[in-house]
Motif scaffolding. Structure first.
Motif, PDB file in Angstrom:
ATOM      1  N   LEU A  73       0.825  -1.203   0.000  1.00  0.00           N
ATOM      2  CA  LEU A  73       0.000   0.000   0.000  1.00  0.00           C
ATOM      3  C   LEU A  73       0.864   1.260   0.000  1.00  0.00           C
ATOM      4  CD1 LEU A  73      -2.658  -1.080   2.655  1.00  0.00           C
ATOM      5  CD2 LEU A  73      -3.070  -0.788   0.211  1.00  0.00           C
ATOM      6  N   MET A  74       1.937   1.248   0.780  1.00  0.00           N
ATOM      7  CA  MET A  74       2.821   2.413   0.837  1.00  0.00           C
ATOM      8  C   MET A  74       3.466   2.683  -0.514  1.00  0.00           C
ATOM      9  SD  MET A  74       4.704   1.941   4.516  1.00  0.00           S
ATOM     10  CE  MET A  74       3.772   1.656   6.010  1.00  0.00           C
ATOM     11  N   VAL A  75       3.926   1.627  -1.180  1.00  0.00           N
ATOM     12  CA  VAL A  75       4.561   1.792  -2.483  1.00  0.00           C
ATOM     13  C   VAL A  75       3.563   2.343  -3.499  1.00  0.00           C
ATOM     14  CG1 VAL A  75       5.620   0.563  -4.419  1.00  0.00           C
ATOM     15  CG2 VAL A  75       6.308   0.023  -2.082  1.00  0.00           C
ATOM     16  N   MET A  76       2.353   1.773  -3.523  1.00  0.00           N
ATOM     17  CA  MET A  76       1.335   2.254  -4.455  1.00  0.00           C
ATOM     18  C   MET A  76       0.937   3.692  -4.143  1.00  0.00           C
ATOM     19  SD  MET A  76       0.567   0.030  -6.802  1.00  0.00           S
ATOM     20  CE  MET A  76      -1.036   0.636  -7.377  1.00  0.00           C
ATOM     21  N   GLY A  77       0.880   4.029  -2.864  1.00  0.00           N
ATOM     22  CA  GLY A  77       0.492   5.376  -2.474  1.00  0.00           C
ATOM     23  C   GLY A  77       1.504   6.434  -2.837  1.00  0.00           C
ATOM     24  N   ARG A  78       2.756   6.029  -3.113  1.00  0.00           N
ATOM     25  CA  ARG A  78       3.773   6.974  -3.540  1.00  0.00           C
ATOM     26  C   ARG A  78       3.623   7.361  -5.013  1.00  0.00           C
ATOM     27  NH1 ARG A  78       9.292   4.543  -0.661  1.00  0.00           N
ATOM     28  NH2 ARG A  78       8.693   5.114   1.480  1.00  0.00           N
ATOM     29  N   VAL A  79       2.956   6.523  -5.766  1.00  0.00           N
ATOM     30  CA  VAL A  79       2.834   6.736  -7.208  1.00  0.00           C
ATOM     31  C   VAL A  79       1.444   7.213  -7.610  1.00  0.00           C
ATOM     32  CG1 VAL A  79       3.143   5.656  -9.471  1.00  0.00           C
ATOM     33  CG2 VAL A  79       4.548   4.899  -7.546  1.00  0.00           C
ATOM     34  N   TYR A  80       0.430   6.678  -6.903  1.00  0.00           N
ATOM     35  CA  TYR A  80      -0.952   6.979  -7.280  1.00  0.00           C
ATOM     36  C   TYR A  80      -1.696   7.593  -6.102  1.00  0.00           C
ATOM     37  CZ  TYR A  80       0.352   3.800 -11.034  1.00  0.00           C
ATOM     38  OH  TYR A  80       0.994   3.206 -12.081  1.00  0.00           O
ATOM     39  N   SER A  81      -2.883   8.072  -6.388  1.00  0.00           N
ATOM     40  CA  SER A  81      -3.707   8.693  -5.349  1.00  0.00           C
ATOM     41  C   SER A  81      -4.058   7.674  -4.263  1.00  0.00           C
ATOM     42  CB  SER A  81      -5.000   9.235  -5.970  1.00  0.00           C
ATOM     43  OG  SER A  81      -5.936   9.564  -4.971  1.00  0.00           O
ATOM     44  N   PRO A  82      -3.826   8.002  -2.994  1.00  0.00           N
ATOM     45  CA  PRO A  82      -4.185   7.073  -1.914  1.00  0.00           C
ATOM     46  C   PRO A  82      -5.657   6.694  -1.920  1.00  0.00           C
ATOM     47  CG  PRO A  82      -2.734   8.779  -1.084  1.00  0.00           C
ATOM     48  CD  PRO A  82      -3.108   9.180  -2.483  1.00  0.00           C
ATOM     49  N   VAL A  83      -6.521   7.614  -2.357  1.00  0.00           N
ATOM     50  CA  VAL A  83      -7.954   7.306  -2.424  1.00  0.00           C
ATOM     51  C   VAL A  83      -8.216   6.226  -3.458  1.00  0.00           C
ATOM     52  CG1 VAL A  83     -10.234   8.238  -2.963  1.00  0.00           C
ATOM     53  CG2 VAL A  83      -8.598   9.618  -1.660  1.00  0.00           C
ATOM     54  N   LEU A  84      -7.576   6.329  -4.633  1.00  0.00           N
ATOM     55  CA  LEU A  84      -7.752   5.320  -5.680  1.00  0.00           C
ATOM     56  C   LEU A  84      -7.189   3.977  -5.238  1.00  0.00           C
ATOM     57  CD1 LEU A  84      -8.577   4.548  -8.536  1.00  0.00           C
ATOM     58  CD2 LEU A  84      -6.356   5.392  -9.338  1.00  0.00           C
ATOM     59  N   VAL A  85      -6.040   4.005  -4.585  1.00  0.00           N
ATOM     60  CA  VAL A  85      -5.432   2.766  -4.084  1.00  0.00           C
ATOM     61  C   VAL A  85      -6.353   2.096  -3.065  1.00  0.00           C
ATOM     62  CG1 VAL A  85      -3.495   1.816  -2.754  1.00  0.00           C
ATOM     63  CG2 VAL A  85      -3.083   3.550  -4.503  1.00  0.00           C
ATOM     64  N   ALA A  86      -6.907   2.893  -2.159  1.00  0.00           N
ATOM     65  CA  ALA A  86      -7.815   2.340  -1.147  1.00  0.00           C
ATOM     66  C   ALA A  86      -9.076   1.774  -1.785  1.00  0.00           C
ATOM     67  CB  ALA A  86      -8.174   3.420  -0.132  1.00  0.00           C
ATOM     68  N   LEU A  87      -9.594   2.445  -2.803  1.00  0.00           N
ATOM     69  CA  LEU A  87     -10.814   1.981  -3.461  1.00  0.00           C
ATOM     70  C   LEU A  87     -10.598   0.645  -4.158  1.00  0.00           C
ATOM     71  CD1 LEU A  87     -13.725   2.468  -4.346  1.00  0.00           C
ATOM     72  CD2 LEU A  87     -12.843   3.747  -6.312  1.00  0.00           C
ATOM     73  N   LEU A  88      -9.516   0.519  -4.915  1.00  0.00           N
ATOM     74  CA  LEU A  88      -9.224  -0.747  -5.590  1.00  0.00           C
ATOM     75  C   LEU A  88      -8.944  -1.853  -4.577  1.00  0.00           C
ATOM     76  CD1 LEU A  88      -6.936   0.492  -8.511  1.00  0.00           C
ATOM     77  CD2 LEU A  88      -9.291  -0.316  -8.672  1.00  0.00           C
ATOM     78  N   GLY A  89      -8.208  -1.496  -3.524  1.00  0.00           N
ATOM     79  CA  GLY A  89      -7.874  -2.491  -2.506  1.00  0.00           C
ATOM     80  C   GLY A  89      -9.101  -3.011  -1.782  1.00  0.00           C
ATOM     81  N   ILE A  90     -10.024  -2.121  -1.432  1.00  0.00           N
ATOM     82  CA  ILE A  90     -11.196  -2.557  -0.669  1.00  0.00           C
ATOM     83  C   ILE A  90     -12.130  -3.392  -1.536  1.00  0.00           C
ATOM     84  CG2 ILE A  90     -12.650  -0.553  -1.121  1.00  0.00           C
ATOM     85  CD1 ILE A  90     -12.314  -2.523   2.172  1.00  0.00           C
ATOM     86  N   LEU A  91     -12.209  -3.106  -2.826  1.00  0.00           N
ATOM     87  CA  LEU A  91     -13.036  -3.919  -3.715  1.00  0.00           C
ATOM     88  C   LEU A  91     -12.495  -5.353  -3.789  1.00  0.00           C
ATOM     89  CD1 LEU A  91     -13.763  -1.439  -6.663  1.00  0.00           C
ATOM     90  CD2 LEU A  91     -15.343  -2.210  -4.872  1.00  0.00           C
ATOM     91  N   ALA A  92     -11.176  -5.478  -3.888  1.00  0.00           N
ATOM     92  CA  ALA A  92     -10.566  -6.807  -3.921  1.00  0.00           C
ATOM     93  C   ALA A  92     -10.752  -7.526  -2.585  1.00  0.00           C
ATOM     94  CB  ALA A  92      -9.081  -6.700  -4.264  1.00  0.00           C
TER      95      ALA A  92
END
Length: 228
Positions: A73-92
């Motif tokens: 999550l930390m790595v993805m949050g450095r490149v993309y919006s934390p909101v988008l990362v959280a949304l994709l993660g919670i759906l999975a």
């Protein structure tokens, strides 16, 4: 016809336990859907890989991988919006938790687990869980408390799967956003975070394999005269 049948058998063949089978099929569906968009937009490939990692790290091995997902999550949050990362993660996560709920419920109803369900500790824990099940799931979903406990208690207690998933969403969603946003502030390199995740996965998988082998040896019949 022969090739079509072969492909059909490969696609419909069960892969391990029902839960692992669901993880593999879900990951495959994500990969297939992402093929064309990933060819046109490279970021889609990163998102598809992230979803696949989310499914794997929150699946059957999640109890032995307590700290492997947060660095991702930390790595993805450095490149993309934390909101988008959280949304994709919670759906999975909602997908894998839906599988967890139904498959754990089926497994826990097995006759071999009657003693486990009827034990004093489990009965007392279930009784405590039933006092405020939504709060318990929500609390375990965002806090450091082991989430696998409510993953077992919810189906044992007969808690509705819809409410279970809503509580998971409300707890896990902010947690995912927090770690994704934290990635931009933690003074640790991306390489170190990636290596840490790989090491944690290897340790978890290796530990699970050792435990499984030890159990298999205990359950396997010993040859005559082995104890002499």
């Amino acid at each position: 016809m022969t090739r079509a049948r072969t492909i059909w058998r490969v696609l419909t063949k069960k892969r391990g336990s029902p839960l692992w089978d669901g993880v593999v099929r879900g990951t495959g569906v994500v990969g297939l859907i992402a093929l064309y968009p990933a060819a046109r937009w490279p970021d889609v490939a990163a998102f598809a890989g992230f979803v696949c990692l989310t499914l794997a790290l929150n699946g059957p091995l999640s109890p032995v991988l307590p700290a492997a997902y947060e660095p991702v999550l930390m790595v993805m949050g450095r490149v993309y919006s934390p909101v988008l990362v959280a949304l994709l993660g919670i759906l999975a996560i909602l997908y894998i938790e839906l599988l967890n709920y139904h498959l754990y419920r089926l497994a826990l109803r097995h006759r071999r687990l009657d003693k486990f369900r009827e034990s004093r500790l489990v009965s007392a824990t279930v009784k405590l869980f039933k006092r405020s099940p939504f709060f318990c799931v929500w609390l375990a979903a965002w806090s450091p408390l082991p989430y696998w406990t409510v993953r077992l208690l919810a189906p044992i207690a007969g808690y509705p799967v819809g409410k279970y998933l809503v509580a998971t969403f409300l707890g896990r969603g902010p947690r995912l956003w927090f770690f994704a946003a934290l990635g931009g502030f933690v003074p640790i390199s991306t390489a170190v975070l990636a290596v840490f995740t790989i090491v944690m996965v290897l340790v978890g998988v290796g530990g699970a394999a050792i435990v499984r082998r030890v159990r298999a040896r205990r359950l396997s019949p010993q040859p005559a005269g082995a104890g002499l």
